[in-house]
Design a protein around this motif. Sequence first.
Motif, PDB file in Angstrom:
ATOM      1  N   GLU A 289       0.832  -1.205   0.000  1.00  0.00           N
ATOM      2  CA  GLU A 289       0.000   0.000   0.000  1.00  0.00           C
ATOM      3  C   GLU A 289       0.868   1.259   0.000  1.00  0.00           C
ATOM      4  O   GLU A 289       0.557   2.247  -0.673  1.00  0.00           O
ATOM      5  CB  GLU A 289      -0.936   0.005   1.208  1.00  0.00           C
ATOM      6  N   ALA A 290       1.972   1.214   0.736  1.00  0.00           N
ATOM      7  CA  ALA A 290       2.881   2.372   0.773  1.00  0.00           C
ATOM      8  C   ALA A 290       3.470   2.624  -0.614  1.00  0.00           C
ATOM      9  O   ALA A 290       3.595   3.783  -1.043  1.00  0.00           O
ATOM     10  CB  ALA A 290       3.993   2.132   1.789  1.00  0.00           C
ATOM     11  N   GLU A 291       3.830   1.564  -1.318  1.00  0.00           N
ATOM     12  CA  GLU A 291       4.370   1.726  -2.668  1.00  0.00           C
ATOM     13  C   GLU A 291       3.308   2.265  -3.623  1.00  0.00           C
ATOM     14  O   GLU A 291       3.591   3.118  -4.472  1.00  0.00           O
ATOM     15  CB  GLU A 291       4.902   0.392  -3.184  1.00  0.00           C
ATOM     16  N   PHE A 292       2.082   1.768  -3.473  1.00  0.00           N
ATOM     17  CA  PHE A 292       0.991   2.265  -4.317  1.00  0.00           C
ATOM     18  C   PHE A 292       0.810   3.766  -4.131  1.00  0.00           C
ATOM     19  O   PHE A 292       0.705   4.524  -5.105  1.00  0.00           O
ATOM     20  CB  PHE A 292      -0.302   1.534  -3.968  1.00  0.00           C
ATOM     21  N   LEU A 293       0.777   4.216  -2.883  1.00  0.00           N
ATOM     22  CA  LEU A 293       0.576   5.632  -2.598  1.00  0.00           C
ATOM     23  C   LEU A 293       1.738   6.467  -3.116  1.00  0.00           C
ATOM     24  O   LEU A 293       1.550   7.586  -3.611  1.00  0.00           O
ATOM     25  CB  LEU A 293       0.386   5.840  -1.100  1.00  0.00           C
ATOM     26  N   SER A 294       2.944   5.936  -3.004  1.00  0.00           N
ATOM     27  CA  SER A 294       4.120   6.658  -3.460  1.00  0.00           C
ATOM     28  C   SER A 294       4.192   6.741  -4.982  1.00  0.00           C
ATOM     29  O   SER A 294       4.413   7.807  -5.555  1.00  0.00           O
ATOM     30  CB  SER A 294       5.386   5.983  -2.918  1.00  0.00           C
ATOM     31  N   LYS A 295       3.980   5.614  -5.639  1.00  0.00           N
ATOM     32  CA  LYS A 295       4.134   5.550  -7.088  1.00  0.00           C
ATOM     33  C   LYS A 295       2.975   6.197  -7.848  1.00  0.00           C
ATOM     34  O   LYS A 295       3.097   6.487  -9.041  1.00  0.00           O
ATOM     35  CB  LYS A 295       4.318   4.096  -7.525  1.00  0.00           C
ATOM     36  N   THR A 296       1.840   6.405  -7.183  1.00  0.00           N
ATOM     37  CA  THR A 296       0.699   7.048  -7.846  1.00  0.00           C
ATOM     38  C   THR A 296       0.477   8.472  -7.340  1.00  0.00           C
ATOM     39  O   THR A 296      -0.555   9.083  -7.627  1.00  0.00           O
ATOM     40  CB  THR A 296      -0.596   6.237  -7.644  1.00  0.00           C
ATOM     41  N   GLU A 297       1.442   9.005  -6.619  1.00  0.00           N
ATOM     42  CA  GLU A 297       1.312  10.379  -6.133  1.00  0.00           C
ATOM     43  C   GLU A 297       1.171  11.334  -7.325  1.00  0.00           C
ATOM     44  O   GLU A 297       1.940  11.278  -8.277  1.00  0.00           O
ATOM     45  CB  GLU A 297       2.528  10.771  -5.289  1.00  0.00           C
ATOM     46  N   GLY A 298       0.175  12.191  -7.271  1.00  0.00           N
ATOM     47  CA  GLY A 298      -0.050  13.124  -8.372  1.00  0.00           C
ATOM     48  C   GLY A 298      -0.745  12.510  -9.570  1.00  0.00           C
ATOM     49  O   GLY A 298      -0.928  13.165 -10.598  1.00  0.00           O
ATOM     50  N   SER A 299      -1.157  11.251  -9.439  1.00  0.00           N
ATOM     51  CA  SER A 299      -1.823  10.542 -10.537  1.00  0.00           C
ATOM     52  C   SER A 299      -3.314  10.401 -10.229  1.00  0.00           C
ATOM     53  O   SER A 299      -3.695  10.240  -9.068  1.00  0.00           O
ATOM     54  CB  SER A 299      -1.209   9.152 -10.703  1.00  0.00           C
ATOM     55  N   PRO A 300      -4.174  10.416 -11.256  1.00  0.00           N
ATOM     56  CA  PRO A 300      -5.600  10.186 -10.997  1.00  0.00           C
ATOM     57  C   PRO A 300      -5.881   8.798 -10.454  1.00  0.00           C
ATOM     58  O   PRO A 300      -6.919   8.573  -9.828  1.00  0.00           O
ATOM     59  CB  PRO A 300      -6.244  10.388 -12.378  1.00  0.00           C
TER      60      PRO A 300
END
Length: 377
Positions: A289-300
């Motif tokens: 979940e942490a990676e998801f939040l990091s890698k999709t930061e600024g993404s829709p």
Amino acid sequence: MSLPSEIDLKLLVQHIKLTAKALGFQQVGIADVDLSQHHQNLDSWLAKGYHGEMDYLSRNLDLRKHPEQLHQGTRRVISVRMDYLPEDAKFAQSLSNSQQAYISRYALGRDYHKLMRKRLNQLGKAINQYCERQLNMRPFVDSAPVLERQLATKAGLGWTGKHSLIINQDAGSWFFLGELFIDLPLPTDQAVEQQCGDCVACITICPTQAIVAPYQVDARRCISYLTIEYAGVIDEELRPLMGNRIYGCDDCQLTCPWNRYAQLTQEADFATREQLDQPGLLTLFAWTEAEFLSKTEGSPIRRIGYQQWIRNLAIALGNASYSEQALQQLKDKQDVGEIAQLHIQWAISQQQNKAATASRKTARLIRIVEKGLSRDA
């Protein structure tokens, strides 16, 4: 309201359109606020339940139907278009490889909302400077009860396709819409004629047959709705039809003949992120979940949340060809909620069925070969 007598509204409109294009909008049109011709279709669509669980679409209907009530004093709507199609979008490669994830092309770069709202604010400031006074304006980018597509058609940005998206004869349909509500009686643009003719390509290609009639989409069957707007349990009947589409679906646009004229985006922010360039399903499924939040930061993509992300990926893995690694990763995934886990279990059963089918085919092939060898002997 009144303007200083020296302000020529026609010249102001020219200034608005030139400024908007300098700010990165590819097209600008101006519409009045009378949307009465669309009221009946909207009411009928909602009455049929085609909006699914998007309850916000049935709220604030008066504001949606009457832009002048949403922002008091509004007399015109400046509608803008911004192209988003990234270079080398790799549609076919992504859809044809069941081990890869397909993500709607609009979501491959940065979220468009802030970018477009900032540009619309800049446009508003430019209008104030030109008029030498503070006008009553408000920008909207998919963020309030606004019938943006209906306003765009009134403003001459295009016509409504049978898939319900706006089509422009020179730019196809790969673009975002935004609006600037304003309290000036600006000259309006003319709507363009509908040019879909007898074509039903978008209706025919829809994987789930969500386009139930020309210009009518049942969101409850639409893959974009299911993967983005809907957070619940997806019907088993629909899961196999979703293929490897984990965030949105572009099929109706991909098949549209008018998109041969689509323009590539000029915005660097809309370029494909490296981690979303033909990503493998297992790579994305392995994100914490942490990676998801990091890698999709600024993404829709980020707004759907981790659980929905895993749910969508699980369905895609269930639809993928058999892979021992996929089966193991599915079994090992523990850090998810009940809904995501339900879809993971479905995916596991799908992968196990494919493994059993492959095993039977292999055994049959071995028997055929052994039989042939025994005859030769």
